[in-house]
Design a protein around this motif. Structure first.
Motif, mmCIF file in Angstrom:
data_model
loop_
_atom_site.group_PDB
_atom_site.id
_atom_site.type_symbol
_atom_site.label_atom_id
_atom_site.label_comp_id
_atom_site.label_asym_id
_atom_site.label_seq_id
_atom_site.Cartn_x
_atom_site.Cartn_y
_atom_site.Cartn_z
ATOM 1 N N SER A 4 1.025 -1.502 0.021
ATOM 2 C CA SER A 4 -0.114 0.000 -0.282
ATOM 3 C C SER A 4 0.922 1.080 -0.112
ATOM 4 C CB SER A 4 -1.052 0.024 1.565
ATOM 5 O OG SER A 4 0.163 -0.161 2.022
ATOM 6 N N ILE A 43 -7.073 2.743 -3.887
ATOM 7 C CA ILE A 43 -6.515 2.208 -4.026
ATOM 8 C C ILE A 43 -5.587 2.131 -2.641
ATOM 9 C CG2 ILE A 43 -4.002 1.312 -5.418
ATOM 10 C CD1 ILE A 43 -4.975 3.260 -7.491
ATOM 11 N N LEU A 46 -7.686 0.073 -0.547
ATOM 12 C CA LEU A 46 -8.128 -1.367 -1.157
ATOM 13 C C LEU A 46 -6.678 -2.868 -0.603
ATOM 14 C CD1 LEU A 46 -10.830 -2.303 -2.396
ATOM 15 C CD2 LEU A 46 -9.269 -2.408 -5.001
ATOM 16 N N VAL A 47 -6.132 -2.409 -0.848
ATOM 17 C CA VAL A 47 -4.779 -2.683 -0.956
ATOM 18 C C VAL A 47 -4.764 -3.179 0.658
ATOM 19 C CG1 VAL A 47 -2.518 -2.596 -0.940
ATOM 20 C CG2 VAL A 47 -3.395 -1.682 -2.627
ATOM 21 N N ASN A 49 -6.491 -2.848 2.922
ATOM 22 C CA ASN A 49 -7.697 -3.975 3.876
ATOM 23 C C ASN A 49 -8.129 -5.018 3.129
ATOM 24 O OD1 ASN A 49 -10.146 -3.779 5.362
ATOM 25 N ND2 ASN A 49 -11.027 -3.432 3.950
ATOM 26 N N ASN A 50 -7.100 -5.583 2.417
ATOM 27 C CA ASN A 50 -6.767 -6.820 1.757
ATOM 28 C C ASN A 50 -8.485 -7.049 0.265
ATOM 29 O OD1 ASN A 50 -4.796 -8.131 3.551
ATOM 30 N ND2 ASN A 50 -6.165 -7.837 4.460
ATOM 31 N N TYR A 51 -8.446 -5.920 -0.837
ATOM 32 C CA TYR A 51 -9.236 -5.605 -1.227
ATOM 33 C C TYR A 51 -10.393 -6.087 -1.446
ATOM 34 C CZ TYR A 51 -4.454 -5.703 -3.942
ATOM 35 O OH TYR A 51 -3.478 -5.563 -4.317
ATOM 36 N N LYS A 52 -10.927 -5.960 0.110
ATOM 37 C CA LYS A 52 -11.876 -5.507 0.435
ATOM 38 C C LYS A 52 -12.812 -4.356 0.881
ATOM 39 C CE LYS A 52 -11.370 -9.999 2.945
ATOM 40 N NZ LYS A 52 -11.277 -11.266 3.310
ATOM 41 N N SER A 234 -15.065 -8.342 -1.710
ATOM 42 C CA SER A 234 -13.902 -8.528 -2.368
ATOM 43 C C SER A 234 -13.368 -8.412 -3.473
ATOM 44 C CB SER A 234 -13.368 -10.352 -1.678
ATOM 45 O OG SER A 234 -13.129 -10.896 0.078
ATOM 46 N N ILE A 235 -12.597 -7.578 -3.738
ATOM 47 C CA ILE A 235 -12.133 -7.327 -5.628
ATOM 48 C C ILE A 235 -11.320 -8.040 -5.863
ATOM 49 C CG2 ILE A 235 -12.331 -4.973 -7.511
ATOM 50 C CD1 ILE A 235 -13.860 -3.381 -5.455
ATOM 51 N N SER A 236 -11.796 -9.140 -6.966
ATOM 52 C CA SER A 236 -10.239 -9.339 -7.286
ATOM 53 C C SER A 236 -10.206 -9.413 -8.894
ATOM 54 C CB SER A 236 -10.136 -10.681 -6.863
ATOM 55 O OG SER A 236 -11.794 -10.856 -7.586
#
Length: 236
Positions: A4, A43, A46-47, A49-52, A234-236
């Motif tokens: 991050s 960004i 997101l990073v 928070n583990n893309y959640k 989650s966003i992957s």
């Protein structure tokens, strides 16, 4: 180096140049630099928070970004668009902080502090709205609604801090204080007294408000994880 870190560095660099271009009175460059602030913080969040992310928080980031886009476009609808974006951000944040408020147990000893807080925030709101503002972009009633929403948000957030001075509520308190300062000096500069320092202070505190907002989100998410309560996607 954490994943991050680069986005956080971009945020500080963009903020620095936004403030620098404001000092140099390069309005166009200042707006371009400022438009990078929210995406970099998004960004970073997101990073970190583990893309959640919840839909609610994603909407807040989107509205904050749209606010800067409206200002950057500088079209006829920009003022109203920017105004409505930040108003909806405050309403969403109010909903989030009310959940915190309901979860905290207040007692009679807290009532005096909260009463003083309500009177102080109410006085500030009334004093600003009672100024002889000139050249308003739209109906004065909208500014009254805005002031009431921000005042309620401030009372709820600061009440949470009074009851619980944890890291979560320190960040939410700093976020709200920056919101108040930003909007007060924005109103003073644009509609009351055209003094450069007012606009300069507004820019600095607006950038800081975004930073503390993200820190509040991250701390709150961690608190929810620790308590086993998580509704994020989650966003992957």
């Amino acid at each position: 180096m954490k994943a991050s870190t680069p986005s956080l560095v971009i945020f500080f660099v963009a903020s620095f140049f936004a403030i620098l271009f404001k000092v140099l009175e390069c309005t166009c460059l200042m707006l371009y630099a400022k438009s990078i602030v929210i995406p970099s913080l998004f960004i970073y969040y997101l990073v970190s928070n583990n893309y959640k992310i919840t839909v609610t928080k994603a909407l807040i980031f989107l509205l904050c970004f749209m606010r800067d886009v409206f200002v950057l476009l500088s079209i006829q609808e920009s003022a109203l668009g920017s105004f409505l974006c930040i108003l909806f951000v405050y309403l969403i944040l109010l909903n989030l902080t009310l959940k915190d408020f309901r979860n905290l147990k207040f007692n009679f000893d807290d009532s005096a502090s909260i009463l003083i807080l309500v009177l102080s925030v109410g006085t500030i709101c009334y004093s600003v709205l009672n100024l002889k503002l000139e050249g308003l972009d739209f109906s004065f009633s909208l500014y009254v609604i805005f002031g009431i929403v921000l005042s309620i948000l401030s009372v709820v957030v600061l009440s949470n801090y009074i009851k619980n001075e944890s890291y979560v509520y320190v960040n939410s308190m700093m976020m709200c204080v920056c919101f108040i300062i930003t909007d007060i000096f924005f109103v003073l500069y644009n509609f009351y007294f055209d003094l450069y320092i007012f606009s300069f202070i507004s820019i600095i505190t607006q950038v800081l408000s975004y930073f503390f907002m993200v820190k509040y989100f991250l701390a709150k998410d961690q608190m929810e994880i620790d308590s086993g309560d998580s509704n994020r996607i989650s966003i992957s």
